[in-house]
Design a protein around this motif. Structure first.
Motif, mmCIF file in Angstrom:
data_model
loop_
_atom_site.group_PDB
_atom_site.id
_atom_site.type_symbol
_atom_site.label_atom_id
_atom_site.label_comp_id
_atom_site.label_asym_id
_atom_site.label_seq_id
_atom_site.Cartn_x
_atom_site.Cartn_y
_atom_site.Cartn_z
ATOM 1 N N GLU A 152 -1.660 17.723 10.391
ATOM 2 C CA GLU A 152 -0.385 17.514 9.700
ATOM 3 C C GLU A 152 0.607 16.770 10.595
ATOM 4 N N ASN A 153 0.590 17.045 11.881
ATOM 5 C CA ASN A 153 1.465 16.320 12.806
ATOM 6 C C ASN A 153 1.078 14.855 12.918
ATOM 7 N N VAL A 154 -0.222 14.584 12.835
ATOM 8 C CA VAL A 154 -0.675 13.185 12.844
ATOM 9 C C VAL A 154 -0.143 12.454 11.610
ATOM 10 N N LYS A 155 -0.140 13.125 10.470
ATOM 11 C CA LYS A 155 0.384 12.505 9.245
ATOM 12 C C LYS A 155 1.858 12.117 9.419
ATOM 13 N N LEU A 156 2.633 13.000 10.030
ATOM 14 C CA LEU A 156 4.047 12.697 10.241
ATOM 15 C C LEU A 156 4.218 11.574 11.271
ATOM 16 N N PHE A 157 3.336 11.533 12.254
ATOM 17 C CA PHE A 157 3.349 10.441 13.229
ATOM 18 C C PHE A 157 3.119 9.108 12.519
ATOM 19 N N ILE A 158 2.172 9.093 11.598
ATOM 20 C CA ILE A 158 1.885 7.880 10.821
ATOM 21 C C ILE A 158 3.093 7.504 9.965
ATOM 22 N N ALA A 159 3.692 8.515 9.327
ATOM 23 C CA ALA A 159 4.833 8.256 8.430
ATOM 24 C C ALA A 159 6.000 7.618 9.173
ATOM 25 N N GLN A 160 6.197 8.007 10.404
ATOM 26 C CA GLN A 160 7.303 7.445 11.185
ATOM 27 C C GLN A 160 7.136 5.947 11.419
ATOM 28 N N ARG A 161 5.938 5.455 11.223
ATOM 29 C CA ARG A 161 5.665 4.024 11.429
ATOM 30 C C ARG A 161 5.511 3.278 10.099
ATOM 31 N N ALA A 162 5.815 3.950 8.989
ATOM 32 C CA ALA A 162 5.736 3.314 7.680
ATOM 33 C C ALA A 162 6.851 2.285 7.518
ATOM 34 N N THR A 163 6.619 1.310 6.658
ATOM 35 C CA THR A 163 7.657 0.329 6.344
ATOM 36 C C THR A 163 8.847 1.016 5.702
ATOM 37 N N ARG A 171 -7.308 10.053 6.220
ATOM 38 C CA ARG A 171 -8.594 9.405 5.935
ATOM 39 C C ARG A 171 -8.434 8.105 5.151
ATOM 40 N N ALA A 172 -7.223 7.850 4.615
ATOM 41 C CA ALA A 172 -7.031 6.645 3.796
ATOM 42 C C ALA A 172 -6.102 5.623 4.445
ATOM 43 N N ILE A 173 -5.737 5.832 5.706
ATOM 44 C CA ILE A 173 -4.800 4.917 6.354
ATOM 45 C C ILE A 173 -5.517 3.800 7.118
ATOM 46 N N TRP A 174 -6.799 3.977 7.404
ATOM 47 C CA TRP A 174 -7.515 3.088 8.317
ATOM 48 C C TRP A 174 -7.544 1.616 7.891
ATOM 49 N N PRO A 175 -7.528 1.253 6.573
ATOM 50 C CA PRO A 175 -7.569 -0.178 6.247
ATOM 51 C C PRO A 175 -6.399 -0.975 6.837
ATOM 52 N N LEU A 176 -5.283 -0.288 7.104
ATOM 53 C CA LEU A 176 -4.133 -0.999 7.675
ATOM 54 C C LEU A 176 -4.369 -1.408 9.126
ATOM 55 N N LEU A 177 -5.435 -0.892 9.736
ATOM 56 C CA LEU A 177 -5.802 -1.356 11.078
ATOM 57 C C LEU A 177 -6.385 -2.764 11.037
ATOM 58 N N PHE A 178 -6.869 -3.164 9.855
ATOM 59 C CA PHE A 178 -7.527 -4.468 9.711
ATOM 60 C C PHE A 178 -6.745 -5.442 8.830
ATOM 61 N N VAL A 179 -5.907 -4.880 7.939
ATOM 62 C CA VAL A 179 -5.138 -5.716 7.015
ATOM 63 C C VAL A 179 -3.666 -5.324 7.109
ATOM 64 N N ARG A 180 -2.816 -6.269 7.465
ATOM 65 C CA ARG A 180 -1.385 -5.972 7.584
ATOM 66 C C ARG A 180 -0.738 -6.029 6.190
ATOM 67 N N PHE A 191 0.862 -1.179 0.000
ATOM 68 C CA PHE A 191 0.000 0.000 0.000
ATOM 69 C C PHE A 191 0.903 1.234 0.000
ATOM 70 N N ILE A 192 0.765 2.084 -1.029
ATOM 71 C CA ILE A 192 1.616 3.271 -1.190
ATOM 72 C C ILE A 192 0.749 4.518 -1.091
ATOM 73 N N HIS A 193 1.210 5.493 -0.308
ATOM 74 C CA HIS A 193 0.543 6.795 -0.233
ATOM 75 C C HIS A 193 1.432 7.854 -0.869
ATOM 76 N N PHE A 194 0.905 8.602 -1.842
ATOM 77 C CA PHE A 194 1.570 9.813 -2.305
ATOM 78 C C PHE A 194 1.079 10.950 -1.426
ATOM 79 N N ASN A 195 1.878 11.282 -0.433
ATOM 80 C CA ASN A 195 1.541 12.118 0.717
ATOM 81 C C ASN A 195 0.597 11.321 1.619
ATOM 82 N N VAL A 196 0.942 11.266 2.882
ATOM 83 C CA VAL A 196 0.154 10.495 3.834
ATOM 84 C C VAL A 196 -1.238 11.101 3.966
ATOM 85 N N SER A 197 -2.251 10.250 3.861
ATOM 86 C CA SER A 197 -3.642 10.680 4.013
ATOM 87 C C SER A 197 -4.226 10.036 5.273
#
Length: 341
Positions: A113-124, A81-90, A73-79
């Protein structure tokens, strides 16, 4: 390998949309299975055929099924509203950063915007389109610059370039067209009267037209409105200097590559990743500095040899931004992140 790319996409137009389309086409050509999912709506009258499926505004269930059906799953800029499926599918998550996650030109970030960076820090894996983006967001990133559309944007080597200055982009205040128009007035005061062609449209156009009237520059500025890509490239090949006067920092600036590819020397703002897009093929000035922009333009208008020297580096610079080359760089990062290499 099956890639799911979440991005802004057609029918929207812009740098991210262009890069997403170019890479998806190249990945398909390389034998990779690609699907695009976007929050951009498209009615039946604005559908376009692509060699890969494009899902506009899918339902929650369809979105979850899409993530489940793909390997990465690739995000062009972290969204958010579009990250939630990863809570159910690894799935391996690749965050590609095209901008700085700020809400104004002073660089302020709100909670979202800070939440987006928080999410990015946990990206693969994290990828940034410029060194400037990576430094500003403070996340360890692989740097992969953006590609440009070689099919349209190429230099016809024509000798007669009757046009002087050209701007290409959406007419919004952050793109700095007002700065360019004011620089044109300074040049007129110095007895230099180059013509400016403005390609594009947007909500700022009435404001710019009023500014042009007030500064008595009507004979020096022309608007084309939004036009087809092939016509854009044709117009660029008719001009000597492209100006990218962005007030906000650009994450990269694909438009600069397009100008260089069409044989324009580029003058651009020095903030953000735009100087990386210009490389050795242009001049920079501090964001929003009207006098400095006028000075750079005067340099080039009076010195044809300087423009030739800058453009002598064009081929080697553009070679680094070929779509197929950039697509392979992405695939190497993705393969490493997923352990599939």
């Amino acid at each position: 390998m099956k890639l799911l790319l979440h991005t802004r996409f057609y029918p929207n137009t812009g740098g991210i949309e262009t890069v997403a389309s170019l890479l998806a086409h190249e990945w398909i050509a390389a034998g990779v299975n690609v699907s695009v999912v976007t929050d951009v709506a498209a009615d039946a009258n604005r559908q376009m055929r692509f060699p890969f499926p494009v899902y506009h505004c899918p339902s929650a269930m369809q979105f979850l099924q899409l993530v489940r059906a793909h390997d990465v799953f690739i995000h062009f800029n972290v969204s958010v509203r579009a990250i939630w499926p990863l809570l159910f599918v690894r799935r391996p998550f690749i965050a590609v950063h095209h901008g700085f996650y700020v809400i104004n030109e002073s660089g302020h970030r709100d909670l979202r915007e800070n939440v987006k960076l928080f999410i990015a820090q946990r990206a693969t894996e994290n990828i940034a389109v410029s060194e400037s983006v990576a430094r500003t967001i403070g996340i360890n990133c692989k740097i992969i610059a953006n590609p440009f559309e070689r099919k349209f944007f190429q230099d016809g080597k024509q000798q007669d370039r009757g046009g002087d200055l050209v701007f290409l982009g959406r007419l919004v205040s952050s793109k700095g067209v007002a700065v360019l128009i004011r620089a044109l007035k300074l040049l007129k005061n110095r007895n230099l009267t180059p013509h400016l062609t403005i390609i594009g449209n947007g909500p700022e156009r009435p404001v710019l037209e009023k500014l042009i009237r007030n500064l008595q520059l009507k004979d020096q500025v022309g608007f084309t409105g939004a036009i087809a890509t092939a016509k854009v490239a044709e117009l660029l090949r008719m001009h000597k200097i492209m100006v990218v006067p962005s007030v906000w920092n650009e994450g990269f600036g694909v438009v600069a590559l397009e100008g260089i590819a069409c044989g324009c020397v580029v003058v651009g703002s020095s903030g953000g990743g735009l100087p990386e897009a210009l490389g050795p093929c242009g001049l920079t000035f501090p964001n929003g500095d009207v006098t400095a922009l006028a000075d750079r333009l005067e340099q080039l208008l009076k010195n044809d040899q300087l423009a030739k020297e800058l453009l002598s580096h064009a081929d080697s610079h553009l070679e680094k931004h070929r779509p197929e080359r950039i697509a392979q760089e992405y695939l190497r990062v993705i393969c490493t992140a997923t352990g599939s290499c």
